[in-house]
Design a protein around this motif. Structure first.
Motif, PDB file in Angstrom:
ATOM      1  N   ASN A 193    -129.644 -22.471  25.142  1.00 31.16           N
ATOM      2  CA  ASN A 193    -129.773 -23.883  25.509  1.00 31.16           C
ATOM      3  C   ASN A 193    -129.555 -24.032  27.007  1.00 31.16           C
ATOM      4  O   ASN A 193    -128.576 -24.612  27.468  1.00 31.16           O
ATOM      5  CB  ASN A 193    -128.769 -24.730  24.726  1.00 31.16           C
ATOM      6  N   LYS A 225    -137.198 -25.131  29.192  1.00 35.57           N
ATOM      7  CA  LYS A 225    -136.040 -24.706  28.405  1.00 35.57           C
ATOM      8  C   LYS A 225    -136.212 -23.239  28.053  1.00 35.57           C
ATOM      9  O   LYS A 225    -137.278 -22.825  27.598  1.00 35.57           O
ATOM     10  CB  LYS A 225    -135.903 -25.524  27.125  1.00 35.57           C
ATOM     11  N   ASN A 235    -130.628 -33.011  24.420  1.00 31.79           N
ATOM     12  CA  ASN A 235    -130.624 -31.577  24.175  1.00 31.79           C
ATOM     13  C   ASN A 235    -129.265 -31.065  23.707  1.00 31.79           C
ATOM     14  O   ASN A 235    -129.010 -29.866  23.728  1.00 31.79           O
ATOM     15  CB  ASN A 235    -131.042 -30.835  25.451  1.00 31.79           C
TER      16      ASN A 235
END
Length: 226
Positions: A86, A81, A41
């Motif tokens: 983020n 998420k 990620n």
């Protein structure tokens, strides 16, 4: 006749510990696997660990803010998420404490890459031990790693002899070992209530729920906590 030094079989099965049979039938020797393999990620701003049934349900009521990434259903572990940043959110509930280490290891790829880790944990109010009398229905304490900058949380540190265990404790210990910041917020709450204002306010400040999506349910009134 003396029985010293002899092996004596128990006269009743009631002398065995409650967990003996379960452990023999279900030894935790299998590696936990994510339903969908975790992908990189990149730079993870923050990972939130929400431990407990009450906290886990906040994401269920805020699907427009977060999208599911993966899960390990056998231990009720889910990873989300946030759509606007983020930021990852992990929920965990109703798991066997004996599997805590395996769960933390499954989370290692996430928590080791995050810039910060913040855990929220609920515990029954009677579990809180203190020499001072407090009639509050919710007592909040924090526990941080050495490198944590938790000025945003204006709470007292968790005092001895109070301890935490489980996934939140394991993740925080791992972050301490890696010399990375992490903070645990422990909410000692009266489980006879079905709504905890302090928890909802904190979730709003962390932008995990919206004001219009506050948690209203009867989870905490369950006999599970009696």
């Amino acid at each position: 006749m003396s029985l010293f030094g002899e092996i004596v079989e128990p006269t009743s099965r009631t002398t065995w510990e409650d967990w003996d049979d379960d452990f023999a039938q279900n030894p935790f020797n299998t590696q936990l696997e994510w339903l969908t393999p975790l992908e990189s990620n990149g730079n993870i701003k923050t990972t939130f660990i929400l431990e407990g049934r009450y906290l886990s349900n906040c994401i269920k009521q805020a699907q427009e803010l977060a999208e599911p990434i993966s899960s390990i259903d056998s231990v009720n572990l889910k990873l989300y998420k946030l759509k606007t940043d983020n930021v990852l959110v992990c929920t965990i509930q109703d798991y066997d404490l004996l599997q805590s280490s395996d769960i933390v290891e499954a989370l290692r790829p996430v928590v080791s890459k995050s810039n910060n880790v913040i855990s929220l944990l609920t515990k029954p109010l009677p579990d809180y031990q203190s020499t001072s009398l407090d009639s509050s229905m919710c007592i909040v304490r924090k526990l941080s790693t050495t490198t944590a900058q938790d000025n945003q949380f204006n709470f007292k540190n968790l005092e001895q002899p109070n301890i935490i265990s489980g996934v939140s404790a394991g993740v925080t210990f791992l972050r301490e070992h890696l010399n990375l910041p992490a903070t645990v917020l422990v909410y000692y709450v009266d489980f006879s209530n079905d709504y905890v204002e302090e928890i909802n306010c904190q979730l709003e400040k962390l932008k995990l729920i919206e004001t219009s999506k506050r948690i209203h349910n009867n989870i905490l009134s369950s006999n599970l906590y009696i």
